[in-house]
Design an enzyme around this catalytic site. Structure first.
Site, mmCIF file in Angstrom:
data_model
loop_
_atom_site.group_PDB
_atom_site.id
_atom_site.type_symbol
_atom_site.label_atom_id
_atom_site.label_comp_id
_atom_site.label_asym_id
_atom_site.label_seq_id
_atom_site.Cartn_x
_atom_site.Cartn_y
_atom_site.Cartn_z
ATOM 1 N N HIS A 149 29.216 30.057 5.050
ATOM 2 C CA HIS A 149 29.962 28.677 4.546
ATOM 3 C C HIS A 149 30.384 27.905 5.936
ATOM 4 C CE1 HIS A 149 30.965 30.468 0.737
ATOM 5 N NE2 HIS A 149 31.207 31.630 1.061
ATOM 6 N N GLY A 157 35.684 29.601 4.445
ATOM 7 C CA GLY A 157 35.451 30.812 3.777
ATOM 8 C C GLY A 157 35.382 32.095 4.579
ATOM 9 N N HIS A 186 29.195 34.079 -3.531
ATOM 10 C CA HIS A 186 29.714 32.558 -3.313
ATOM 11 C C HIS A 186 28.390 32.011 -2.907
ATOM 12 C CE1 HIS A 186 33.303 35.302 -2.647
ATOM 13 N NE2 HIS A 186 33.890 34.290 -3.180
ATOM 14 N N ASP A 272 29.450 41.089 -1.972
ATOM 15 C CA ASP A 272 30.604 40.722 -2.829
ATOM 16 C C ASP A 272 30.162 40.617 -4.114
ATOM 17 O OD1 ASP A 272 29.450 38.525 -1.954
ATOM 18 O OD2 ASP A 272 31.317 37.581 -1.351
ATOM 19 N N TYR A 311 33.968 43.024 0.150
ATOM 20 C CA TYR A 311 35.345 43.288 0.397
ATOM 21 C C TYR A 311 35.987 44.489 0.032
ATOM 22 C CZ TYR A 311 34.347 38.474 1.506
ATOM 23 O OH TYR A 311 33.878 37.209 2.064
#
Length: 497
Positions: A149, A157, A186, A272, A311
């Site tokens: 990011h 991010g 993402h 993630d 995470y």
């Protein structure tokens, strides 16, 4: 058995790969702060699993050299790098305007050792690119990298320095074309933005789209100018499972490899997108996630594997350990070996975890429409754009510490971040490898080799930083950064948001 186009078989029956693995034992000590979901400790947990599964002895283990200011400034703005170098938790209250300017604060906090952390993870990714460029490794791994990011002039991010862009810039010194693939949940916005206006880097991102960070990555975002159709976005909804994911990933990436024919591939393996992630909403299993690694490995093209999001840290460690095994062509036992973080993995103490029964909101008609749009865009491209011959810029001068060159007692020293059972890890990391047999991929590599000497139209490549309606372009060759920015004209509203 799944194989890619013009590829070798993957897995234990395929050709073994020479792998460089980058790890700094200090990386697990960095701490974003109480309650922050990003935990570098997951890298240490991954490394411990690799050690106790016996995988380290099959790889060249390298402690990365910290990237220097000038290395980071090949993409990032000088004043932003200077800010990261100087900011500390004690001085941040005196620099509130700078914190706001560079988007450093809640999501991207100031913490002890912030700049050293950036230097470490960026050094691993650039070092991996160098190993691939030198031809001494088939695959390079840096699980601490993949922070996709970060922008030229700001953090975003949980990412401060975009190690991926820096690694791709290094790969472009040798390879005509570099492919970037992102399987983080993402959107890989920072990397896409950097190469939005060039045809030498194709970016492909599979991500959650909708009311979700960072809010970019529409299927209609396809690149600009010379880079039109070289940005591919695969917007997905909650609950996507293995079969549905692969029904998009494999046909799209197979066509990308056929049309674009990259000299090197960078795969961001953000975890993630796994089922049960603390911040995620996909439903991929570890094997399903790793199938993407296996598929890209099957093309037998130099491959840089990077980390990213993730995470639920016990599952991140599981995933990246298993994917290291996939890179090596070694199948791992589901029963986890005893190690210092064993209690994190209870009550099953297994490498794999079952996906949930969450609803898959990705309808077949919608997925078919996305796939057809992207394949149609790919059909608009000419096969394998070429680059006129020019002198190649010098390699980045990172002198990695190869653990094979260190004191032989230091590898498994207690200070090297692990309590290791000497009986379970008797072998040293191999410094010699059997030569890989690449005969089945000759059609692919003959094409690349025929262009190898005409690679570098380097001064013609620019990394675009979109700021409102302006494109600030940065030449890949470091001395030309500011010069190229001045030369390129302003372009209005070229990328819909």
């Amino acid at each position: 058995m799944e194989t890619g186009g013009n590829s070798l078989p993957s897995g234990s029956d395929g050709v073994k790969r020479k792998i460089s693995y980058f790890y700094d034992p200090e990386v697990g000590n960095y701490y974003y702060g109480q309650g922050h979901p990003m935990k570098p400790h997951r890298i240490r947990m991954t490394h411990a699993l690799l050690a106790h599964y016996g995988l380290l002895q099959h790889m060249q283990v390298i402690k990365p050299t910290a990237a220097k200011d000038r290395d980071l400034c090949k993409f990032h703005a000088d004043d932003y790098v200077a800010f990261l170098r100087g900011i500390t938790p004690e001085t941040q209250q005196d620099q509130l305007r700078q914190l706001k300017r560079f988007n450093v604060g809640e999501d991207c906090p100031v913490f002890d050792g912030l700049y050293s952390f950036c230097q470490t993870y960026a050094g691993g990714s650039v070092g991996g690119a160098l190993k691939l460029n030198q031809g001494v490794s088939d695959i390079a791994i840096n699980w601490a990298g993949g922070l996709h990011h970060a922008k030229k002039c700001e953090a975003s991010g949980f990412c401060y320095v975009n190690d991926i862009v820096l690694a791709i810039l290094e790969l472009l010194k040798i390879h005509e074309r570099v492919l970037y693939v992102d399987i983080d949940i993402h959107h890989g916005d920072g990397v896409e933005e950097a190469f939005y206006a060039t045809d030498r880097v194709m970016t492909v991102s599979f991500h959650k789209f909708g009311d979700y960070f960072p809010g970019t990555g529409d299927v209609r975002d396809i690149g600009y100018g010379t880079g039109k159709y070289y940005s591919l976005n695969v917007p997905l909804d909650d609950g996507i499972d293995d079969d549905t994911y692969h029904s998009l990933f494999k046909p799209i990436m197979g066509k990308v490899m056929e049309i674009f024919r990259p000299g090197a591939v960078v795969l961001q393996c953000g975890a993630d997108s796994l089922s049960g992630d603390r911040l995620g909403c996909f439903n991929l299993s570890i094997k399903g996630h790793a199938e993407c690694v296996k598929y890209m490995r099957s093309f037998n093209v130099p491959l840089l594997l990077l980390g990213g999001g993730g995470y639920t840290i016990r599952n991140v460690a599981r995933c990246w350990c298993y994917e290291t095994g996939v890179a090596l062509g070694i199948e791992l036992d589901d029963k986890m070996p005893q190690h210092e973080y064993y209690e994190y993995f209870g009550p099953d103490y297994a490498l794999h975890v079952a996906p949930s029964n969450m609803e898959n909101k990705n309808s077949r008609p919608l997925l078919d429409d996305i796939r057809s749009k992207l394949l149609e865009n790919l059909s608009r491209l000419q096969h394998a754009p070429s680059v006129p011959f020019q002198e190649r810029p010098p390699n980045t001068e990172l002198q990695e510490r190869d653990e094979d060159d260190e004191d032989r007692d230091e590898r498994w020293d207690p200070d090297f971040d692990m309590d290791v059972d000497s009986n379970s890890l008797t072998g040293r990391v191999k410094s010699e490898y059997a030569e890989a047999e690449h005969k089945d991929a000759e059609s692919y590599h003959n094409h690349l080799d025929s262009r190898r000497d005409s690679v570098m139209g380097f001064k013609d490549i620019a990394c675009s930083k979109v700021t409102g309606s302006r494109v600030d372009s940065m030449a890949v060759d470091e001395p030309l950064i500011k010069e190229e920015q001045d030369k390129l004209a302003e372009v209005s509203d070229h990328k819909p948001r």
